[in-house]
Motif scaffolding. Structure first.
Motif, PDB file in Angstrom:
ATOM      1  N   THR A 100      -1.948   4.823  -6.276  1.00 47.08           N
ATOM      2  CA  THR A 100      -2.203   6.053  -5.501  1.00 47.08           C
ATOM      3  C   THR A 100      -3.703   6.151  -5.231  1.00 47.08           C
ATOM      4  O   THR A 100      -4.499   5.439  -5.841  1.00 47.08           O
ATOM      5  N   ILE A 101      -4.067   7.025  -4.307  1.00 47.33           N
ATOM      6  CA  ILE A 101      -5.484   7.257  -4.044  1.00 47.33           C
ATOM      7  C   ILE A 101      -5.915   8.439  -4.908  1.00 47.33           C
ATOM      8  O   ILE A 101      -5.442   9.567  -4.742  1.00 47.33           O
ATOM      9  N   LYS A 102      -6.768   8.095  -5.862  1.00 48.93           N
ATOM     10  CA  LYS A 102      -7.074   8.953  -7.000  1.00 48.93           C
ATOM     11  C   LYS A 102      -7.423  10.384  -6.631  1.00 48.93           C
ATOM     12  O   LYS A 102      -6.861  11.321  -7.174  1.00 48.93           O
ATOM     13  N   ASN A 103      -8.370  10.552  -5.720  1.00 53.38           N
ATOM     14  CA  ASN A 103      -8.884  11.898  -5.478  1.00 53.38           C
ATOM     15  C   ASN A 103      -8.236  12.592  -4.288  1.00 53.38           C
ATOM     16  O   ASN A 103      -8.710  13.618  -3.833  1.00 53.38           O
ATOM     17  N   ARG A 104      -7.133  12.013  -3.797  1.00 54.55           N
ATOM     18  CA  ARG A 104      -6.439  12.642  -2.686  1.00 54.55           C
ATOM     19  C   ARG A 104      -5.035  13.018  -3.139  1.00 54.55           C
ATOM     20  O   ARG A 104      -4.185  12.142  -3.317  1.00 54.55           O
ATOM     21  N   PRO A 105      -4.780  14.320  -3.331  1.00 57.65           N
ATOM     22  CA  PRO A 105      -3.480  14.745  -3.878  1.00 57.65           C
ATOM     23  C   PRO A 105      -2.302  14.178  -3.082  1.00 57.65           C
ATOM     24  O   PRO A 105      -2.335  14.147  -1.845  1.00 57.65           O
ATOM     25  N   LEU A 106      -1.294  13.750  -3.802  1.00 55.93           N
ATOM     26  CA  LEU A 106      -0.023  13.316  -3.213  1.00 55.93           C
ATOM     27  C   LEU A 106      -0.196  12.214  -2.163  1.00 55.93           C
ATOM     28  O   LEU A 106       0.496  12.197  -1.147  1.00 55.93           O
ATOM     29  N   THR A 107      -1.131  11.288  -2.420  1.00 56.29           N
ATOM     30  CA  THR A 107      -1.372  10.217  -1.459  1.00 56.29           C
ATOM     31  C   THR A 107      -1.156   8.847  -2.092  1.00 56.29           C
ATOM     32  O   THR A 107      -1.872   8.444  -3.013  1.00 56.29           O
ATOM     33  N   LEU A 108      -0.140   8.168  -1.594  1.00 57.20           N
ATOM     34  CA  LEU A 108       0.139   6.801  -2.029  1.00 57.20           C
ATOM     35  C   LEU A 108      -0.919   5.867  -1.438  1.00 57.20           C
ATOM     36  O   LEU A 108      -1.351   6.066  -0.302  1.00 57.20           O
ATOM     37  N   ASP A 109      -1.327   4.854  -2.187  1.00 55.90           N
ATOM     38  CA  ASP A 109      -2.138   3.781  -1.614  1.00 55.90           C
ATOM     39  C   ASP A 109      -1.154   2.745  -1.065  1.00 55.90           C
ATOM     40  O   ASP A 109      -0.742   1.817  -1.756  1.00 55.90           O
ATOM     41  N   LYS A 110      -0.770   2.958   0.196  1.00 57.33           N
ATOM     42  CA  LYS A 110       0.304   2.153   0.786  1.00 57.33           C
ATOM     43  C   LYS A 110      -0.059   0.679   0.823  1.00 57.33           C
ATOM     44  O   LYS A 110       0.794  -0.170   0.592  1.00 57.33           O
ATOM     45  N   ARG A 111      -1.312   0.395   1.145  1.00 53.39           N
ATOM     46  CA  ARG A 111      -1.720  -1.003   1.212  1.00 53.39           C
ATOM     47  C   ARG A 111      -1.563  -1.669  -0.139  1.00 53.39           C
ATOM     48  O   ARG A 111      -1.051  -2.792  -0.240  1.00 53.39           O
ATOM     49  N   ALA A 112      -2.004  -0.962  -1.192  1.00 48.75           N
ATOM     50  CA  ALA A 112      -1.918  -1.537  -2.540  1.00 48.75           C
ATOM     51  C   ALA A 112      -0.456  -1.762  -2.930  1.00 48.75           C
ATOM     52  O   ALA A 112      -0.102  -2.839  -3.424  1.00 48.75           O
ATOM     53  N   ILE A 113       0.401  -0.769  -2.690  1.00 48.43           N
ATOM     54  CA  ILE A 113       1.791  -0.932  -3.157  1.00 48.43           C
ATOM     55  C   ILE A 113       2.517  -1.994  -2.326  1.00 48.43           C
ATOM     56  O   ILE A 113       3.305  -2.776  -2.869  1.00 48.43           O
ATOM     57  N   ASN A 114       2.214  -2.072  -1.041  1.00 43.12           N
ATOM     58  CA  ASN A 114       2.847  -3.123  -0.232  1.00 43.12           C
ATOM     59  C   ASN A 114       2.402  -4.514  -0.678  1.00 43.12           C
ATOM     60  O   ASN A 114       3.206  -5.444  -0.730  1.00 43.12           O
ATOM     61  N   ARG A 115       1.118  -4.641  -0.998  1.00 46.65           N
ATOM     62  CA  ARG A 115       0.625  -5.927  -1.490  1.00 46.65           C
ATOM     63  C   ARG A 115       1.284  -6.277  -2.827  1.00 46.65           C
ATOM     64  O   ARG A 115       1.747  -7.405  -3.033  1.00 46.65           O
ATOM     65  N   LEU A 116       1.372  -5.272  -3.729  1.00 46.98           N
ATOM     66  CA  LEU A 116       1.999  -5.518  -5.032  1.00 46.98           C
ATOM     67  C   LEU A 116       3.473  -5.885  -4.872  1.00 46.98           C
ATOM     68  O   LEU A 116       3.981  -6.774  -5.551  1.00 46.98           O
ATOM     69  N   ALA A 117       4.165  -5.205  -3.947  1.00 43.01           N
ATOM     70  CA  ALA A 117       5.569  -5.536  -3.689  1.00 43.01           C
ATOM     71  C   ALA A 117       5.684  -6.990  -3.251  1.00 43.01           C
ATOM     72  O   ALA A 117       6.599  -7.718  -3.673  1.00 43.01           O
ATOM     73  N   GLY A 118       4.727  -7.442  -2.424  1.00 44.48           N
ATOM     74  CA  GLY A 118       4.709  -8.836  -1.992  1.00 44.48           C
ATOM     75  C   GLY A 118       4.498  -9.794  -3.159  1.00 44.48           C
ATOM     76  O   GLY A 118       5.176 -10.828  -3.250  1.00 44.48           O
ATOM     77  N   GLU A 119       3.599  -9.432  -4.066  1.00 41.47           N
ATOM     78  CA  GLU A 119       3.345 -10.292  -5.232  1.00 41.47           C
ATOM     79  C   GLU A 119       4.569 -10.357  -6.143  1.00 41.47           C
ATOM     80  O   GLU A 119       4.900 -11.417  -6.695  1.00 41.47           O
ATOM     81  N   ILE A 120       5.239  -9.214  -6.285  1.00 42.33           N
ATOM     82  CA  ILE A 120       6.436  -9.164  -7.139  1.00 42.33           C
ATOM     83  C   ILE A 120       7.553 -10.003  -6.506  1.00 42.33           C
ATOM     84  O   ILE A 120       8.254 -10.754  -7.187  1.00 42.33           O
ATOM     85  N   LYS A 121       7.702  -9.883  -5.186  1.00 39.60           N
ATOM     86  CA  LYS A 121       8.713 -10.682  -4.481  1.00 39.60           C
ATOM     87  C   LYS A 121       8.428 -12.170  -4.662  1.00 39.60           C
ATOM     88  O   LYS A 121       9.333 -12.961  -4.974  1.00 39.60           O
ATOM     89  N   GLN A 122       7.159 -12.548  -4.480  1.00 38.31           N
ATOM     90  CA  GLN A 122       6.754 -13.950  -4.568  1.00 38.31           C
ATOM     91  C   GLN A 122       7.001 -14.505  -5.980  1.00 38.31           C
ATOM     92  O   GLN A 122       7.380 -15.674  -6.129  1.00 38.31           O
ATOM     93  N   ALA A 123       6.808 -13.671  -7.001  1.00 45.25           N
ATOM     94  CA  ALA A 123       6.987 -14.129  -8.387  1.00 45.25           C
ATOM     95  C   ALA A 123       8.462 -14.385  -8.702  1.00 45.25           C
ATOM     96  O   ALA A 123       8.783 -15.129  -9.628  1.00 45.25           O
ATOM     97  N   ASP A 124       9.371 -13.734  -7.955  1.00 47.37           N
ATOM     98  CA  ASP A 124      10.811 -14.018  -8.023  1.00 47.37           C
ATOM     99  C   ASP A 124      11.325 -14.017  -9.467  1.00 47.37           C
ATOM    100  O   ASP A 124      11.860 -15.021  -9.949  1.00 47.37           O
TER     101      ASP A 124
END
Lengths: 274, 274
Positions: free
Chosen positions: A19-43
């Protein structure tokens, strides 16, 4: 649906990593999408994800003053809103995983867990375990839960990770943080702070004694408190890796078993720290 | 946190009463906001809400062909998406309740329930009960859940309502439908169809025999199948009311105990139907 199968890895994604620390209720979309990609790749054969609250849960819990549990009726709606903020964050994390074809399933801690004076007391993990054995990736989170002693309580993702590791017989816990690992001093204030690449339980206990000395706060930059929560699983022989989820590729490497960040395990007193 | 307190009412909101039937993933916002207002106005001491899937769960479950349970690995992602669609619908319902200052808490069936060959087998209701006793309104839903025999399964809101009524010692079940109640024939095709205002368990069994005759489908316009799911609680003495959630004010009246729709209870064979 046998109880056998691969031993699961538990991946904790810190709230500050998604999440973006100092912005209430804001997902860090780029970070989570990248992490989802890493998790997918790790299979991974068997994976459970637990994420923190970041600018969702923590922000709402503080706004409505429910961090320290139930005190008066006016907090009731604050509890509802905190749980709701966490289900929203969780929804966004799960959607991102599903968009990468990871069969993620949202599991709500408040629905299956009650604490007693802040510690997990009732926990029904069998539905989650069924899903894990079918090949799903359950995704849980730090949550506002009921407490049989105090009414309600904020259950930390870290406490949840430990219980899941014990109940699901996990092989490894991977803590995705916003720092590189465990340091011997606070890297933000001390230039001589060194990253610990490998630490054993006896060494950790010794470090704890030093840290517990009066006038020293958590000198490791906040990570040590989280690590203390993990002591029970370390003693059971579960490996814990702390790695930087903000650094692209690191969670992928850690999932694949490559050396990154800090490895904590039961081990001996005599091993080297760096 | 004692186990005593007021006996709960279980309110089922049919998927067709809160979503727009032929528009995928579309909440009927006006309907749910109005219902939230009626629930707020009724000011219940102890209330549990269960909603159906409507154009969310049913639509996605059919799209990914998971309605009949697990058959092959390609369905896995469909299960994830179905559960996700239901958490989205649930989020919107809970948000609407919270906006009326009802302390609603989302409870996820897949997180606390597993079925065995389609029937609820594992169910942890204590966290939900804790919340109910604190004054919260738990909000559950028909959901995609794991099944210890068949892998996974679609758990109907109706089956869930029955288990909740039994385990929480409910006083009344209120079924908010998109029809006025139970009819003695299908009101959509038969001009002589009459609304049954009061029916007892023995009378219901007799009606079932008539309906089970070959060549007659569910002549009551689809409501009868739902009512059969409720037989176990009727036998325990729980009152069941079927009322039209699409008709403004009706759910408020039903919650307050006023006579609306069809009342079903254990009772005697000899009572009048209309």
């Amino acid at each position: 649906m046998s109880a056998e199968g691969p031993t699961p890895v538990i991946l904790k994604l810190g709230g500050s990593a998604i999440t973006i620390k100092n912005r209430p209720l804001t997902l860090d979309k780029r970070a989570i999408n990248r992490l989802a990609g890493e998790i997918k790749q790790a299979d991974m054969d068997s994976l459970v994800i637990v994420h923190g609250g970041g600018s969702f849960g923590h922000w709402v819990a503080e706004k409505y003053d429910i961090t320290d549990g139930y005190k008066e009726e006016s907090q009731i709606l604050g509890f509802s809103k905190t749980h709701q903020a966490m289900t929203l964050l969780n929804k966004q994390v799960v959607d991102s995983l599903i968009s990468r074809s990871i069969p993620a399933v949202a599991i709500s801690p408040a629905s299956m867990i009650a604490t007693k004076s802040g510690r997990i007391n009732i926990m029904e993990e069998r539905p989650l375990r069924n899903l894990l054995e079918l090949g799903f990736t359950p995704v849980l989170y730090g949550d506002a839960v009921s407490d049989t002693q105090t009414g309600f309580n904020i259950l930390s993702g870290d406490q949840l990770v430990v219980q899941l590791a014990i109940r699901l017989d996990a092989e490894r816990i991977l803590i995705g943080a916003d720092v590189d690992g465990l340091y011997d001093a606070d890297p933000k204030t001390s230039q001589s702070a060194r990253l610990i690449s490998h630490i054993t339980l006896p060494q950790l206990m010794k470090l704890q004694e030093e840290i517990a000395k009066p006038s020293t706060m958590d000198v490791t930059g906040g990570m040590f408190g989280k690590v203390l929560e993990l002591l029970p699983v370390l003693d059971l022989g579960v490996q814990v890796i702390i790695a930087n989820a903000r650094e692209p590729g690191t969670i992928y490497k850690a999932l694949k078993g490559e050396t990154v960040g800090t490895l904590i395990e039961k081990g001996e007193q005599t091993e080297t720290l760096y």
